[in-house]
Structures are given as C-alpha cells and as structure tokens.
Scaffold this motif. Structure first.
Motif: not given
Length: 314
Positions: A229-232, A237-242, A244-249
C-alpha cells in the motif's frame, strides 16, 4: 428517491433448484412476478428489452405477462421466488413529510391484491394501472420502475444468507415455511436497497475524488499479486494514513478490506469450481501460503476453506 423503494416484496412461493443444467423451457411467461436469485453457476437472460448474464451476486426480476428467455451457461443453483408487492408505509410517510404533510395525513387506498401483494392476475387492475393516493402526491406502481437485474456487493453477507436458505430448503422440503422465506426475501431486498444507497453516495464522493477512483482501479488490477500500500499511496502522492482515510470515505471500506474481499471472492470460486489444493489457491489469490489464506478466509467467512468447500459441493 427511486420509486421501487416504496414497495416491499412478499413471497407467494419458493423453490430451491440445485445445479440445474438446463431450463425445461427456454422461454416462459408467468402470471406473477418472479425472482431468480443465483447462488452458484450462471445463465443468460432476456426480459423485454433487458438482457445480460446472472451469476452469484445477481438476481433477475421478471414482471407478469412478460416473456422470460433464459439459457444456462454453467449449472445454476438458484432460489426461484414467486412474489407480490406491498407498500412500504415508512417510505410513504417519509415522502409525505418531504411534501409537507404529517404522518397522520398519509392515506393509502387498499387494492384488490393487497393480501398477496400486487399481482398480474387476480383483481381488476394490472400492475401498471394500480396507484396509491396520498394527500399531496401519488405513488404509482409500474413494472417499469422495478429493476430487472439486481446485484449485491457484500458477497460474504450474501453467502451466509444463501447458506441458511439452502439449509431451510433441505429441511423437511414439503413443509410450508412462508414466514421464513419472507424473512430471507426481505433481507435480500433490504440489503440491495442499502447497497444502492451506499453506491449512490459513493458515486457522488468519487466524482469529487478522482484519486480514489484511480486507487480502486489499481487495487483491482493488482489484487492477486504482491501489493504494498506504500507503493499505491506514493503513486497517488498521499501518506498511507491519508490513503486509508480517503479510500474509506469514498468506497466504504479500507484499502486492505477492499483487497481482502476481492481475494476471498476469488478463493471461494476456486474452492467450488476446481480441485486445487489450498496452497495452489493461495498462490492464485495473492497469499503467501495456504495457512495464511485459511486464516483470512476463516476470519472473513466464519468457516474454514475446507468446511466451505464441503458444505457447497455435493
């Protein structure tokens, strides 16, 4: 709100068909509404101007008096419902309130077919002619407002529902179980409605977030290989936390949960349709080994892969 949400299906009869290799009639016309909910296998269909294929996760809804053409592609296991329709009072009240009425002002006319739902036979009115009057607006039942092809995305939930439906069908087959079949029919209908609402909201969010559309496409393309997921996240251009948060939304699930659902669905298909070992299936689904696949499968499905295979392959 889609007009079909104002109606709830009501079971008239139910028949469970297991691995049917061919339909006796390639075309049939029914006196009542029918629903073919596919548990396994697939078939082609044409209903009026609508046509397509239906497999696991799909159901086909055909109105009375309309030719239903069908052809088996793979031996198909399905639940054959004959149904009527009942008005959803909650939705009618909601519509009335939206129009400025109070719940007490909502008055619905009774119809000749109310006891068994709206039907194409029996009673003086055909489905396209039947209306329900409110104080400020009118709900009109029409076969054109009902979807022909229904699809469910939560295959884990659907698998569980079908498992219990199959058990009920095999338990004292000749015994009437209308209340139980109504329960499962309503469960399928409510799940479909909920997923449609989530999908609508997701589309609205995705229109505002093209990055998450790209993320979903990438996950689907790479689902069965090694994924970081770090690659994605770096790609977007996002951090892993960003991410996860945006994908879930946008999609209603975390990237890992979304990835797991794709892999488990493929594992289920391979368990039922092939004689592959667990190690071979794990390799096809992007897992390191059979042990890890078994752990993830059991966590998601609440049953081991071997047990799932033995329950659904007779």
């Amino acid at each position: 709100m889609e007009p079909w949400r104002f109606w709830i299906p009501s079971v008239i009869s139910h028949v469970f068909w297991y691995r049917k290799k061919a339909f006796q009639l390639k075309e049939d016309t029914y006196a009542d509404w029918v629903l073919f909910a596919v548990q396994a296998g697939s078939f082609r269909y044409r209903i009026g101007e609508a046509s397509g294929e239906a497999g696991f996760g799909d159901a086909v809804l055909c109105p009375p008096g309309v030719a239903f053409e069908r052809e088996v592609i793979e031996p198909v296991t399905f639940h054959f419902y004959t149904i009527g329709w009942e008005r959803s009072m909650e939705e009618a009240v909601e519509l009335s309130r939206g129009a400025g009425d109070s719940a007490a002002e909502v008055k619905l006319k009774e119809s000749a077919g109310a006891a068994r739902g709206l039907r194409g036979s029996g009673g003086d009115m055909q489905p396209d002619e039947l209306s329900v009057a409110e104080s400020t607006s009118e709900l009109v039942f029409s076969s054109k407002m009902m979807p022909v092809h229904l699809s469910w995305l939560d295959h884990n939930r659907l698998s569980s529902t079908y498992f219990y439906m199959e058990q009920l069908a095999r338990l004292r087959p000749g015994e009437p179980k209308r209340a139980q079949w109504n329960h499962f029919l309503h469960d399928l209908w409510q799940l479909y409605g909920m997923e449609q609402e989530v999908a609508r909201q997701t589309r609205e969010q995705q229109e505002q977030d093209p990055l998450m559309q790209e993320a979903e496409r990438w996950l689907r393309q790479q689902a069965f290989g090694p994924i970081l997921l770090k690659e994605l996240s770096a790609r977007l251009g996002l951090s892993p936390v960003q991410l996860t948060r945006q994908f879930h939304a946008a999609c209603g699930a975390t990237p890992m949960d979304y990835l797991t659902s794709l892999r488990i669905q493929k594992a289920k298909a391979l368990l039922l349709e092939t004689d592959m070992t667990l190690e071979q299936i794990a390799e096809q689904c992007g897992y390191e080994n059979g042990f890890y696949l078994s752990r993830m499968f059991s966590k998601t499905m609440k049953v081991s892969p071997s047990r799932y295979r033995s329950m659904h392959r007779l």
